[in-house]
Design an enzyme around this catalytic site. Structure first.
Site, mmCIF file in Angstrom:
data_model
loop_
_atom_site.group_PDB
_atom_site.id
_atom_site.type_symbol
_atom_site.label_atom_id
_atom_site.label_comp_id
_atom_site.label_asym_id
_atom_site.label_seq_id
_atom_site.Cartn_x
_atom_site.Cartn_y
_atom_site.Cartn_z
ATOM 1 N N SER A 1 15.034 4.979 -16.484
ATOM 2 C CA SER A 1 16.259 4.939 -15.716
ATOM 3 C C SER A 1 16.135 4.258 -14.352
ATOM 4 O O SER A 1 17.138 3.900 -13.754
ATOM 5 C CB SER A 1 16.779 6.366 -15.504
ATOM 6 O OG SER A 1 15.856 7.113 -14.735
ATOM 7 N N LYS B 1 15.347 4.588 -5.314
ATOM 8 C CA LYS B 1 16.287 4.871 -6.402
ATOM 9 C C LYS B 1 17.399 5.752 -5.830
ATOM 10 O O LYS B 1 17.136 6.631 -4.992
ATOM 11 C CB LYS B 1 15.507 5.617 -7.497
ATOM 12 C CG LYS B 1 16.219 5.840 -8.806
ATOM 13 C CD LYS B 1 15.262 6.516 -9.808
ATOM 14 C CE LYS B 1 15.885 6.763 -11.154
ATOM 15 N NZ LYS B 1 14.944 7.404 -12.110
ATOM 16 N N SER C 1 10.834 6.995 -16.932
ATOM 17 C CA SER C 1 11.758 6.191 -16.123
ATOM 18 C C SER C 1 11.126 5.291 -15.082
ATOM 19 O O SER C 1 11.810 4.440 -14.531
ATOM 20 C CB SER C 1 12.771 7.093 -15.432
ATOM 21 O OG SER C 1 13.778 7.411 -16.351
HETATM 22 N N1 GLN Z 1 14.558 7.520 -21.028
HETATM 23 C C1 GLN Z 1 14.231 8.902 -20.847
HETATM 24 C C2 GLN Z 1 15.463 9.739 -20.974
HETATM 25 O O1 GLN Z 1 16.476 9.202 -21.208
HETATM 26 C C3 GLN Z 1 13.551 9.123 -19.534
HETATM 27 C C4 GLN Z 1 14.458 9.335 -18.389
HETATM 28 C C5 GLN Z 1 13.729 9.593 -17.106
HETATM 29 O O2 GLN Z 1 12.489 9.566 -17.059
HETATM 30 N N2 GLN Z 1 14.481 9.905 -16.088
HETATM 31 O O3 GLN Z 1 15.421 10.934 -20.842
#
Ligand code: GLN
Length: 457
Positions: free
Chosen positions: A139, A64, A163
């Protein structure tokens, strides 16, 4: 689907060239922000000469793009870090390289990992591996899609509130979010320091065990890392007690997601385990806690992007205050700014007690409720998300709707528990559905062994 083992003992150069060719053939998914071709080929040649050896010698992988890694910029999918070249590598990448693995590219994400669809990337969204009109989840959307498309056998991601698990479930791959502190966060762009964890995407559970075994462990550069406890288990005893979380199976959940989860529960029973319904009453409030605590931490972690020390700087002659303001306005995407504003608000004097402190107290209650369940149950089960992958653009105008996709993943994050997403079939439209297993702290190896035992059935 290829396995890690399929890449071992072959020409590393061929492995890298074929992974890159596959990445280029699949550009339309926009899963990768950059390729690290030159460095990857140098390392491949060193493997082929026998100068680099190890358990993953010549195996290509993707990280990532919020991991510091050599060979391409580390952008965190933001304009703020568009030209940022890492001066060092993250510990997770270093550990994989020490075993001969070869990073071939950097995966798309929501800018600074803020999001659940990869639509918040400053460079455009990643498309779902099964339906290009749908989101990849996020994400870590890019990492999930490169694994699902079989470009590489594994990819690294980060999980702050889901994420890894959410995109894994939307793309039909295995996604592991370990116990908080299992893998060093050194060299990974911080989102919310009290829930950020590093984990992995694979096509099967055994490969996830192998990668976790390599990346887990204490790191003097990250004082929150735990002494290494991750030892893959060969077998799993039957008779495990599994709690199916009632609050995750309400009528708001897509019926096909519920059906797949119940089928998985039945497979656990068929395998000699006991599955009973359990209740986690505070689950209804975890999203509220998360969207106070995480923005608070985000607002402080993003304070370092001031246009002075590194990263993007607004152009022109202006006052210092204007420089900060314009740099941050131009360098961050809307969702980053929303979180900075919410975070600053809940931490401000007068509101701190009402929001931030209250959320932290509720978080302690959540941990207590989990601990109570774990007195009687080994593992908790539920869906990963209330729905399969939604349409691109469907939720972008309504942040609350977007946040609702995280409702089943944030509890394990706030409590620091290990959790994973396991492919559990598809809906009638062919969209993958994932189920989630959540374990007690440090039970990661048991969780993976349980998932593997079912996969082998
Ligand atoms: N979707 C969650 C958020 O927007 C998780 C994001 C993540 O785990 N980086 O915070």
């Amino acid at each position: 689907m290829t396995l890690i083992a399929d890449y071992i003992g072959r020409s590393a150069r061929d492995n890298v060239l074929s992974a890159i060719a596959k990445a280029q053939d699949n550009e339309q998914y926009h899963a990768l922000l950059s390729l690290t071709k030159e460095r990857a080929l140098e390392r491949a040649d060193a493997v082929d000469r026998g100068d680099i050896t190890g358990k993953l010698a010549g195996v290509p992988f993707v990280v990532k793009d919020n991991f510091l890694a050599f060979g391409a910029p580390t952008t965190a999918a933001s304009k703020m870090l568009e030209h940022f070249n890492a001066p060092l590598q993250s510990t997770a990448v270093e550990k994989l390289e020490a075993e001969g693995a070869i990073c071939i590219g950097k995966a798309n994400l929501d800018a600074f990992a803020h999001g659940g669809s990869t639509e918040n990337s400053a460079y455009g969204p990643t498309k779902n591996a099964f339906d290009q009109t749908r989101v990849a989840g996020g994400s870590s959307g890019g990492s999930a899609v490169v694994t699902a498309l079989d470009i590489v056998p594994f990819a690294l991601g980060s999980d702050t509130g889901g994420s890894i698990r959410l995109p894994a479930s939307f793309n039909g791959v295995v996604g592991v979010k370990p116990t908080y502190g299992t893998v060093s966060r050194y060299g990974v762009v911080a989102m919310a320091s009290s829930t950020d964890v590093i984990g992995v995407f694979t096509t099967n559970v055994a490969d996830a065990e192998q990668v976790m075994d390599i990346i887990a462990g204490t790191d003097p550069k990250d004082m929150t890392t735990l002494a290494n406890f991750f030892i893959p288990k060969r077998t799993i005893e039957s008779g495990k007690k599994i709690g199916l979380v009632k609050e995750f199976m309400t009528d708001d959940v897509d019926p096909e997601v519920r059906r797949r989860t119940l089928e998985y529960a039945q497979r656990l029973r068929d395998n000699g385990h006991i599955v009973e319904e359990v209740t986690l009453p505070i689950a209804a409030h975890t999203l509220a806690m998360y969207y106070i605590i995480v923005p608070a931490e985000v607002s402080s972690n993003l304070a370092r992007y001031d246009g002075i020390r590194y990263g993007y700087r607004a152009d022109g002659v202006m006052t210092l205050a204007e420089l900060y303001g314009r740099t941050r306005d131009e360098g961050f995407v809307t969702e980053n700014k929303r979180r900075i504003m919410i975070g600053s608000y809940v931490l401000s004097s007068g509101y701190f007690d009402a929001y931030y402190l209250q959320a932290q107290k509720a978080r302690t209650l959540l941990i207590t409720e989990f601990n109570t369940l774990f007195k009687d149950y080994d593992v908790l089960l539920g869906p990963v998300a209330p729905m399969p992958a939604f349409k691109l653009g469907e939720n972008t105008s309504d942040p609350i709707k977007m946040y609702l996709a995280d409702i089943m993943t944030v509890p394990a994050s706030l409590a620091g528990l290990p959790a994973m997403s396991i492919p559990a079939g598809a809906n009638s439209a062919g969209l993958p559905i994932g189920v989630q297993l959540i374990g007690q702290k440090r039970s990661d190896a048991d969780l993976l062994a349980l998932a593997r035992s079912l996969e082998e059935m």
